[in-house]
Motif scaffolding. Structure first.
Motif, PDB file in Angstrom:
ATOM      1  N   TYR A  71      19.022  34.470  53.436  1.00 11.88           N
ATOM      2  CA  TYR A  71      20.449  34.784  53.348  1.00 11.88           C
ATOM      3  C   TYR A  71      20.665  35.718  52.169  1.00 11.88           C
ATOM      4  CZ  TYR A  71      20.902  30.617  56.302  1.00 11.88           C
ATOM      5  OH  TYR A  71      20.774  29.696  57.306  1.00 11.88           O
ATOM      6  N   ARG A  72      21.556  36.748  52.394  1.00 14.14           N
ATOM      7  CA  ARG A  72      21.965  37.622  51.302  1.00 14.14           C
ATOM      8  C   ARG A  72      23.274  37.078  50.731  1.00 14.14           C
ATOM      9  NH1 ARG A  72      22.723  43.983  52.198  1.00 14.14           N
ATOM     10  NH2 ARG A  72      20.427  43.831  52.223  1.00 14.14           N
ATOM     11  N   LEU A  73      23.264  36.831  49.442  1.00 10.85           N
ATOM     12  CA  LEU A  73      24.439  36.269  48.770  1.00 10.85           C
ATOM     13  C   LEU A  73      25.259  37.397  48.165  1.00 10.85           C
ATOM     14  CD1 LEU A  73      22.820  33.199  46.964  1.00 10.85           C
ATOM     15  CD2 LEU A  73      23.791  33.331  49.256  1.00 10.85           C
ATOM     16  N   LEU A  74      26.521  37.457  48.550  1.00 11.58           N
ATOM     17  CA  LEU A  74      27.434  38.460  48.022  1.00 11.58           C
ATOM     18  C   LEU A  74      28.373  37.786  47.023  1.00 11.58           C
ATOM     19  CD1 LEU A  74      28.322  40.404  51.297  1.00 11.58           C
ATOM     20  CD2 LEU A  74      26.603  40.966  49.571  1.00 11.58           C
ATOM     21  N   PHE A  75      28.218  38.121  45.776  1.00 11.31           N
ATOM     22  CA  PHE A  75      29.053  37.552  44.717  1.00 11.31           C
ATOM     23  C   PHE A  75      30.241  38.478  44.504  1.00 11.31           C
ATOM     24  CE2 PHE A  75      24.946  35.700  44.003  1.00 11.31           C
ATOM     25  CZ  PHE A  75      25.220  34.406  43.578  1.00 11.31           C
ATOM     26  N   GLN A  76      31.443  37.986  44.781  1.00 14.61           N
ATOM     27  CA  GLN A  76      32.660  38.760  44.549  1.00 14.61           C
ATOM     28  C   GLN A  76      33.270  38.297  43.234  1.00 14.61           C
ATOM     29  OE1 GLN A  76      35.214  38.291  47.923  1.00 14.61           O
ATOM     30  NE2 GLN A  76      33.861  39.419  49.320  1.00 14.61           N
ATOM     31  N   ARG A  77      33.366  39.230  42.336  1.00 14.37           N
ATOM     32  CA  ARG A  77      33.846  38.887  40.998  1.00 14.37           C
ATOM     33  C   ARG A  77      35.361  38.784  40.992  1.00 14.37           C
ATOM     34  NH1 ARG A  77      32.023  40.652  35.211  1.00 14.37           N
ATOM     35  NH2 ARG A  77      33.905  40.234  34.033  1.00 14.37           N
ATOM     36  N   ARG A  78      35.813  37.604  40.696  1.00 15.59           N
ATOM     37  CA  ARG A  78      37.239  37.395  40.475  1.00 15.59           C
ATOM     38  C   ARG A  78      37.491  37.118  38.993  1.00 15.59           C
ATOM     39  NH1 ARG A  78      36.580  34.743  45.560  1.00 15.59           N
ATOM     40  NH2 ARG A  78      37.829  35.737  47.195  1.00 15.59           N
ATOM     41  N   THR A  79      36.768  36.184  38.487  1.00 19.93           N
ATOM     42  CA  THR A  79      36.857  35.865  37.061  1.00 19.93           C
ATOM     43  C   THR A  79      35.448  35.621  36.566  1.00 19.93           C
ATOM     44  OG1 THR A  79      39.015  34.843  37.383  1.00 19.93           O
ATOM     45  CG2 THR A  79      37.847  34.331  35.343  1.00 19.93           C
ATOM     46  N   ASP A  80      35.088  36.301  35.498  1.00 21.70           N
ATOM     47  CA  ASP A  80      33.763  36.086  34.950  1.00 21.70           C
ATOM     48  C   ASP A  80      33.615  34.631  34.512  1.00 21.70           C
ATOM     49  OD1 ASP A  80      31.784  36.040  32.500  1.00 21.70           O
ATOM     50  OD2 ASP A  80      31.305  37.814  33.711  1.00 21.70           O
ATOM     51  N   LEU A  81      32.559  33.995  34.983  1.00 22.48           N
ATOM     52  CA  LEU A  81      32.378  32.573  34.703  1.00 22.48           C
ATOM     53  C   LEU A  81      32.235  32.296  33.213  1.00 22.48           C
ATOM     54  CD1 LEU A  81      32.177  29.849  36.072  1.00 22.48           C
ATOM     55  CD2 LEU A  81      29.705  30.166  36.255  1.00 22.48           C
ATOM     56  N   ARG A  82      31.549  33.192  32.524  1.00 18.91           N
ATOM     57  CA  ARG A  82      31.397  32.968  31.077  1.00 18.91           C
ATOM     58  C   ARG A  82      32.743  33.121  30.368  1.00 18.91           C
ATOM     59  NH1 ARG A  82      26.487  35.523  32.402  1.00 18.91           N
ATOM     60  NH2 ARG A  82      24.650  34.266  31.789  1.00 18.91           N
ATOM     61  N   ASP A  83      33.553  34.109  30.811  1.00 18.97           N
ATOM     62  CA  ASP A  83      34.882  34.258  30.218  1.00 18.97           C
ATOM     63  C   ASP A  83      35.750  33.048  30.541  1.00 18.97           C
ATOM     64  OD1 ASP A  83      34.069  36.669  29.277  1.00 18.97           O
ATOM     65  OD2 ASP A  83      35.024  37.849  30.875  1.00 18.97           O
ATOM     66  N   LEU A  84      35.646  32.568  31.798  1.00 16.24           N
ATOM     67  CA  LEU A  84      36.422  31.386  32.171  1.00 16.24           C
ATOM     68  C   LEU A  84      36.009  30.182  31.343  1.00 16.24           C
ATOM     69  CD1 LEU A  84      38.438  29.950  34.032  1.00 16.24           C
ATOM     70  CD2 LEU A  84      36.554  29.614  35.669  1.00 16.24           C
ATOM     71  N   HIS A  85      34.721  30.055  31.136  1.00 14.54           N
ATOM     72  CA  HIS A  85      34.244  28.935  30.323  1.00 14.54           C
ATOM     73  C   HIS A  85      34.756  29.029  28.895  1.00 14.54           C
ATOM     74  CE1 HIS A  85      31.206  27.095  27.615  1.00 14.54           C
ATOM     75  NE2 HIS A  85      31.357  26.074  28.458  1.00 14.54           N
ATOM     76  N   GLN A  86      34.726  30.246  28.336  1.00 11.06           N
ATOM     77  CA  GLN A  86      35.204  30.416  26.964  1.00 11.06           C
ATOM     78  C   GLN A  86      36.692  30.127  26.856  1.00 11.06           C
ATOM     79  OE1 GLN A  86      33.298  30.933  24.334  1.00 11.06           O
ATOM     80  NE2 GLN A  86      35.106  30.792  23.016  1.00 11.06           N
ATOM     81  N   ARG A  87      37.454  30.600  27.835  1.00 14.85           N
ATOM     82  CA  ARG A  87      38.895  30.328  27.799  1.00 14.85           C
ATOM     83  C   ARG A  87      39.180  28.835  27.967  1.00 14.85           C
ATOM     84  NH1 ARG A  87      41.582  34.481  31.902  1.00 14.85           N
ATOM     85  NH2 ARG A  87      39.548  34.289  32.928  1.00 14.85           N
ATOM     86  N   CYS A  88      38.397  28.188  28.814  1.00 16.80           N
ATOM     87  CA  CYS A  88      38.582  26.737  28.978  1.00 16.80           C
ATOM     88  C   CYS A  88      38.282  25.998  27.683  1.00 16.80           C
ATOM     89  CB  CYS A  88      37.687  26.225  30.107  1.00 16.80           C
ATOM     90  SG  CYS A  88      38.208  26.736  31.761  1.00 16.80           S
ATOM     91  N   MET A  89      37.224  26.408  26.990  1.00 17.62           N
ATOM     92  CA  MET A  89      36.892  25.763  25.727  1.00 17.62           C
ATOM     93  C   MET A  89      37.989  25.993  24.705  1.00 17.62           C
ATOM     94  SD  MET A  89      34.083  24.154  26.155  1.00 17.62           S
ATOM     95  CE  MET A  89      33.612  23.828  24.466  1.00 17.62           C
ATOM     96  N   THR A  90      38.543  27.225  24.674  1.00 17.31           N
ATOM     97  CA  THR A  90      39.644  27.506  23.743  1.00 17.31           C
ATOM     98  C   THR A  90      40.867  26.669  24.068  1.00 17.31           C
ATOM     99  OG1 THR A  90      38.829  29.761  23.496  1.00 17.31           O
ATOM    100  CG2 THR A  90      41.093  29.330  22.809  1.00 17.31           C
ATOM    101  N   TRP A  91      41.161  26.560  25.377  1.00 19.31           N
ATOM    102  CA  TRP A  91      42.315  25.746  25.782  1.00 19.31           C
ATOM    103  C   TRP A  91      42.107  24.285  25.417  1.00 19.31           C
ATOM    104  CZ3 TRP A  91      42.980  21.682  29.199  1.00 19.31           C
ATOM    105  CH2 TRP A  91      44.313  21.378  29.530  1.00 19.31           C
ATOM    106  N   CYS A  92      40.900  23.784  25.609  1.00 17.55           N
ATOM    107  CA  CYS A  92      40.606  22.385  25.261  1.00 17.55           C
ATOM    108  C   CYS A  92      40.758  22.144  23.769  1.00 17.55           C
ATOM    109  CB  CYS A  92      39.197  22.016  25.720  1.00 17.55           C
ATOM    110  SG  CYS A  92      39.001  21.889  27.505  1.00 17.55           S
ATOM    111  N   GLN A  93      40.289  23.093  22.962  1.00 20.47           N
ATOM    112  CA  GLN A  93      40.414  22.937  21.522  1.00 20.47           C
ATOM    113  C   GLN A  93      41.876  22.947  21.098  1.00 20.47           C
ATOM    114  OE1 GLN A  93      38.056  22.188  19.470  1.00 20.47           O
ATOM    115  NE2 GLN A  93      39.340  22.244  17.623  1.00 20.47           N
TER     116      GLN A  93
END
Length: 468
Positions: free
Chosen positions: A214-236
């Motif tokens: 299978y060929r996996l097509l990743f469609q970028r909506r939100t960068d996962l690392r950016d989302l993770h960083q924003r989530c960590m900031t929101w949690c803090q």
């Protein structure tokens, strides 16, 4: 107990080490910061149980060996996979185990509907983060896209499943049904070709087992690392806000604990009522009411005072009733009265000893004077010329005397008594022995003529022994 052997390189040399395992199906080596770990997927023990502990080992620089670090309860584990986000101390590390079946010793069949578990490293150990439903799972593989995209691929009897991480949990995004897989050794492999990520699903059983790619097509909506960083900031930020609000919440909790409740009685040291709030009260006990303003209804105050007066009157009545009951006479008990007693109603007595009695009727007799005049008292002299008396039994005590004209229509002078002198002129029949000091017989004894010419009387009667 089976063992697994592996080699460790140090100082340019490899050394072989052994560790106990239980049908190990997979080994996953990974690094967290400056430490190296090895996860061992134990599948089944010697008793046939699939519920065994799998081991996580950590490499010790001091001894140059892998030491036991943590044990995880697994169910027929077939695969361990490690993946992470971020770098350094703030990185998030995950370890997922593919649990294939649940079976205890003695079970006829295994249960293949078991959850595979994703563990997250927190506070120096792996803790359960999320469970993924699987049915006879074959393999699990984390896949990274070319620009930071991520999916977790799982293959089991349901097919190929792709999970995405939202920063909070793993969510199923794609399910590709697959034909029935007879080979339990189906594996997942990922590779990149011409800038695209490809996923191969197949079995290494031979050339007849052709993999599905299978060929996996990743469609970028939100960068996962950016989302993770924003989530960590929101949690803090949320943590800081919660810390600021916590004293207010604690104070509110204390006030709520002390607040009046509708289903419990409440006592107030002081109470002020305003016109806006409305309170429904079922019962009120008031010791003192002070009206600073006209906020309390005057009619309510009067009713409260009236209720208080009635309660006081009721308490006084109860006190008087208690005093009366304390001196009451019970109908089924014995009583001794030291003072006079006046009874207005009927009174039935089984046995009474009375010093003096005044009554209107006694045993239904109204003429008590005439009745008492005819009463014969047993403790005082009684003389009657024409009285006729009948007794069931009569006992004459010492010191008393009884003079009877006739007894049962017989003159008592004609009786023979046990004591005294008697002159018997008529025939007498005596069934017992007769003992007498001096007997003069003029006539017959048992039909025999007794006189001095015909009988001699012994000094000892027949049946008795002479003295000496």
């Amino acid at each position: 107990m089976p063992t697994a052997a592996f080699s460790s390189g140090r100082d340019g040399n490899f050394r072989q080490y052994s560790l106990p395992t239980y049908g190990a199906k997979d080994f996953e080596h990974f690094q967290m910061q400056n430490h190296f770990f090895l996860a061992v997927a134990n599948h089944q023990n010697n008793e046939g149980s699939l519920n065994v502990y799998s081991e996580i080992l950590r490499y010790s620089l001091g001894s140059g060996q892998y030491r036991p670090y943590q044990r995880l309860l697994t169910y027929g584990a077939v695969r361990f996979r490690h993946f992470s986000w971020g770098e350094g101390v703030g990185a998030e590390h995950f370890l997922v185990v593919a649990n294939q079946a649940d079976r205890e010793p003695g079970d006829a069949e295994a249960n293949y509907r078991v959850n595979s578990v994703i563990y997250k490293f927190s506070r120096m150990q792996f803790v359960s983060f999320q469970c993924i439903p699987t049915v006879r799972v074959r393999d699990i593989l984390p896949i990274w896209g070319p620009r930071g995209g991520f999916v977790l691929a799982v293959v089991d009897d349901d097919g190929l499943k792709l999970y995405q991480y939202t920063g909070w949990r793993f969510v199923l995004s794609t399910l590709v049904p697959l034909p029935p897989v007879a080979d339990a050794a189906t594996e997942l492999a990922v590779f990149t070709h011409e800038g695209f990520v490809h996923l191969a699903v197949g079995s290494p059983g031979g050339p007849s087992y052709l993999p599905t790619i299978y060929r996996l097509l990743f469609q970028r909506r939100t960068d996962l690392r950016d989302l993770h960083q924003r989530c960590m900031t929101w949690c803090q930020d949320l943590r800081v806000r919660v810390q600021a609000v916590r004293p207010r919440v604690t104070g509110l909790g204390v006030r709520m604990q002390a607040a009046p409740r509708l289903d419990q009685p409440v006592s107030f040291a002081s109470l002020q009522l305003s016109a806006a709030p409305r309170a429904r009260i079922r019962s009120v006990a008031v010791n003192n009411v002070r009206l600073e303003t006209n906020t309390l209804n005057s009619g309510l105050l009067e009713r409260l005072k009236s209720l208080q007066r009635r309660l006081q009157a009721g308490i006084a009545s109860l006190a008087g009733l208690h005093h009366q009951l304390a001196g009451a006479v019970s109908i089924n008990a014995n009583h001794t009265f030291s003072n006079g007693v006046t009874v207005t109603g009927p009174w039935h007595l089984n046995n009474a000893h009375v010093g003096s009695l005044r009554a209107q009727r006694l045993n239904g007799i109204g003429d008590l004077a005439g009745f008492l005049a005819d009463v014969i008292w047993t403790n005082r002299p009684f003389v009657a010329d024409s009285a006729k008396l009948a007794f069931g039994s009569l006992v004459v005590q010492d010191g008393a005397s009884l003079h009877v004209g006739t007894l049962s229509h017989v003159n008592p002078d004609s009786f023979v008594t046990l004591s005294g002198n008697h002159v018997i002129t008529a025939s007498k029949v005596v069934h017992g022995h007769v003992t007498a000091g001096d007997v003069t017989v003029l006539g017959l004894v048992n039909g025999v003529l007794i006189d001095t010419s015909t009988a001699i009387v012994q000094s000892v009667l027949p049946g008795e022994r002479a003295a000496g």
